[in-house]
Design an enzyme around this catalytic site. Structure first.
Site, short mmCIF file in Angstrom:
data_model
loop_
_atom_site.label_atom_id
_atom_site.label_comp_id
_atom_site.label_asym_id
_atom_site.label_seq_id
_atom_site.Cartn_x
_atom_site.Cartn_y
_atom_site.Cartn_z
CB SER A 182 17.75 8.74 -9.02
OG SER A 182 16.99 9.80 -9.57
CG ASP A 185 18.23 4.26 -7.59
OD1 ASP A 185 18.83 3.18 -7.42
OD2 ASP A 185 17.41 4.45 -8.52
CG HIS A 186 21.73 3.57 -10.13
ND1 HIS A 186 22.48 2.56 -10.69
CD2 HIS A 186 20.44 3.18 -10.22
CE1 HIS A 186 21.66 1.60 -11.10
NE2 HIS A 186 20.42 1.95 -10.83
CD GLU A 200 24.10 -1.89 -11.28
OE1 GLU A 200 23.23 -1.32 -10.60
OE2 GLU A 200 24.10 -1.89 -12.52
CD GLU A 233 18.28 4.52 -12.66
OE1 GLU A 233 17.61 3.61 -13.17
OE2 GLU A 233 17.91 5.20 -11.70
CG HIS A 252 17.95 0.74 -15.15
ND1 HIS A 252 19.30 0.92 -15.15
CD2 HIS A 252 17.60 0.47 -13.86
CE1 HIS A 252 19.75 0.78 -13.91
NE2 HIS A 252 18.75 0.50 -13.11
CG HIS A 277 19.13 -2.08 -9.78
ND1 HIS A 277 19.27 -0.72 -9.76
CD2 HIS A 277 19.61 -2.54 -8.61
CE1 HIS A 277 19.83 -0.37 -8.61
NE2 HIS A 277 20.05 -1.45 -7.89
N GLY A 278 15.74 -2.73 -12.32
CA GLY A 278 15.01 -2.88 -13.58
C GLY A 278 13.86 -3.86 -13.45
N GLY A 279 13.10 -3.75 -12.36
CA GLY A 279 12.01 -4.69 -12.10
C GLY A 279 10.76 -4.44 -12.95
CB SER A 280 9.52 -1.52 -14.87
OG SER A 280 9.47 -0.59 -13.82
CG ASN A 325 15.95 -0.47 -7.26
OD1 ASN A 325 15.82 -0.85 -6.10
ND2 ASN A 325 16.99 0.23 -7.67
CG LEU A 326 8.00 -0.98 -9.47
CD1 LEU A 326 8.20 -2.19 -10.36
CD2 LEU A 326 6.79 -1.22 -8.57
CG ASP A 327 12.06 5.22 -11.52
OD1 ASP A 327 11.08 5.89 -11.13
OD2 ASP A 327 13.06 5.74 -12.05
#
Ligand SMILES: [Zn+2]
Length: 361
Positions: A63, A110-111, A175, A183, A227, A267-270, A289-291
């Site tokens: 990012s 990213d982004h 996006e 984010e 996110h 996005h925001g897979g967590s 995406n996994l952050d």
């Protein structure tokens, strides 16, 4: 038959047609590739190791903030100089080490919101310079995120940058609609609920603008994703609407080659469930995406090490086994940072199973 059979470059950073082939293959075989945010050589190693041991391709991304951290938190980020230098350093580092892990790696940024476009200009220039020397861009792909702007501005500006990327046969992710949460300093925590679900016709407008330029693009459409990890609220994740985007595009494209003409990104897979991931992947999501989960996992190993070995790290010499016992083997960063790599790696291994990426090489 696996990923490596369809790629011209079997290991290391892949570019150009290989990136598209990988995503086409992922759609066909119904798996998604985790995109891991990396901020240091240590987090890169954690991700590469997990992918290698699970026989999987992987996406590594920086990012704007992560890239600045890669360059060093003490560097002034005036005109995005730290973020530009940091993501270029990460790219060269990853290009150097990825081949020894024996897996294909997609190198991504990213982004990148409107106010960060000078960052985009900086790394795209690095791609163009690299392309002149090597006939390929430095990065496999980039993301541009103008989702906070009007749809018209978003689509037109994305198309402008996509034309430059397409000259290098480079992939671009964009996006449209808003991912909730926060984010890189862009805070969407109070976004209007309706904007958290992108409409099929809006997604198709993106397709219409970008497809004539190149087939190498993906869309992060909003479907109630957020996110970070939050308590369940009034925004509901609806990965089924991603299927509506595919149907709409399929119906409106002349001679579509596939039932899923659009490459989608989650996005925001967590914190999402297996069922939600399965629905998203079935509907053409190829990248997740996994952050946040990885950040926590990286801490866990280091935290537990410090708590468990507390009496061995309070002083360089002297521990419960004796006043003169040396503690070097406990405070060497290769020991305690390594514990964070192990727990982060374990979390990525789980993701590779959940997204059905495991054993796809
Ligand atoms: Zn995101």
């Amino acid at each position: 038959m696996g990923v490596q059979d369809i790629l011209s470059r079997k290991a290391g950073v892949i570019v150009g047609d290989d990136v598209r082939k990988l995503f086409e293959y992922a759609q066909e075989k119904q798996f998604a590739i985790p995109a891991i945010n990396v901020t240091s050589s240590s987090t890169v190693v954690a991700a590469l190791e997990a992918a290698r041991d699970s026989k999987s391709p992987i996406i590594l991304q920086t990012s704007q903030g992560g890239a600045a951290y890669f360059a060093g938190k003490g560097v002034d980020n005036k005109d995005q100089q730290a973020s530009i230098a940091g993501c270029i350093a990460a790219a060269h580092y990853i290009r150097s080490v990825a081949p020894v892990y024996g897996i294909p790696v997609v190198l991504h940024t990213d982004h990148c919101a409107k106010k960060l476009l000078p960052w985009f200009e900086g790394f795209l220039k690095a791609d163009e310079d690299y392309y002149k020397l090597h006939g390929e861009p430095l990065f496999s792909s980039h993301m541009i995120d103008l989702s906070a702007e009007t749809d018209d501005y978003n689509i037109q500006t994305t198309a402008h940058y996509f034309e430059r990327a397409a000259k290098m046969n480079q992939w671009l992710e964009m996006e449209i609609g808003i991912t909730g949460g926060e984010e890189d300093g862009v805070n969407n925590e109070s976004a209007d609920k309706d904007t958290l679900y992108t409409l099929p016709e809006t997604v198709f407008n993106v397709y219409k603008a970008l497809a004539p330029i190149s087939p190498n693009f993906s869309i992060a459409a909003a479907f109630g994703n957020v996110h970070g990890v939050y308590k369940p609220g009034n925004v509901v994740l609806r990965p089924s609407i991603l299927g509506e985007h595919q149907e709409y595009a399929y119906k409106h494209i002349e001679n579509p080659k596939t039932k899923k003409p659009i490459f989608l990104v989650f996005h925001g897979g967590s914190g999402s469930t297996q069922e939600e991931f399965d629905t998203a992947i079935k509907n053409g999501v190829v990248k997740v995406n996994l952050d946040t989960d990885c950040q926590y996992a990286y801490l866990e190993g280091i935290r537990d090490y410090v708590l468990n070995k507390k009496d061995y790290i309070l002083t360089p010499v002297g521990n419960p086994e004796g006043e003169d016992k040396p503690n070097k083997k406990y405070f060497d960063p290769r020991v305690w940072v390594r514990e964070g790599e192990k727990t982060m790696s374990r979390r990525i291994t789980e993701a590779l199973e959940i997204f059905h990426t495991k054993n796809q090489l």
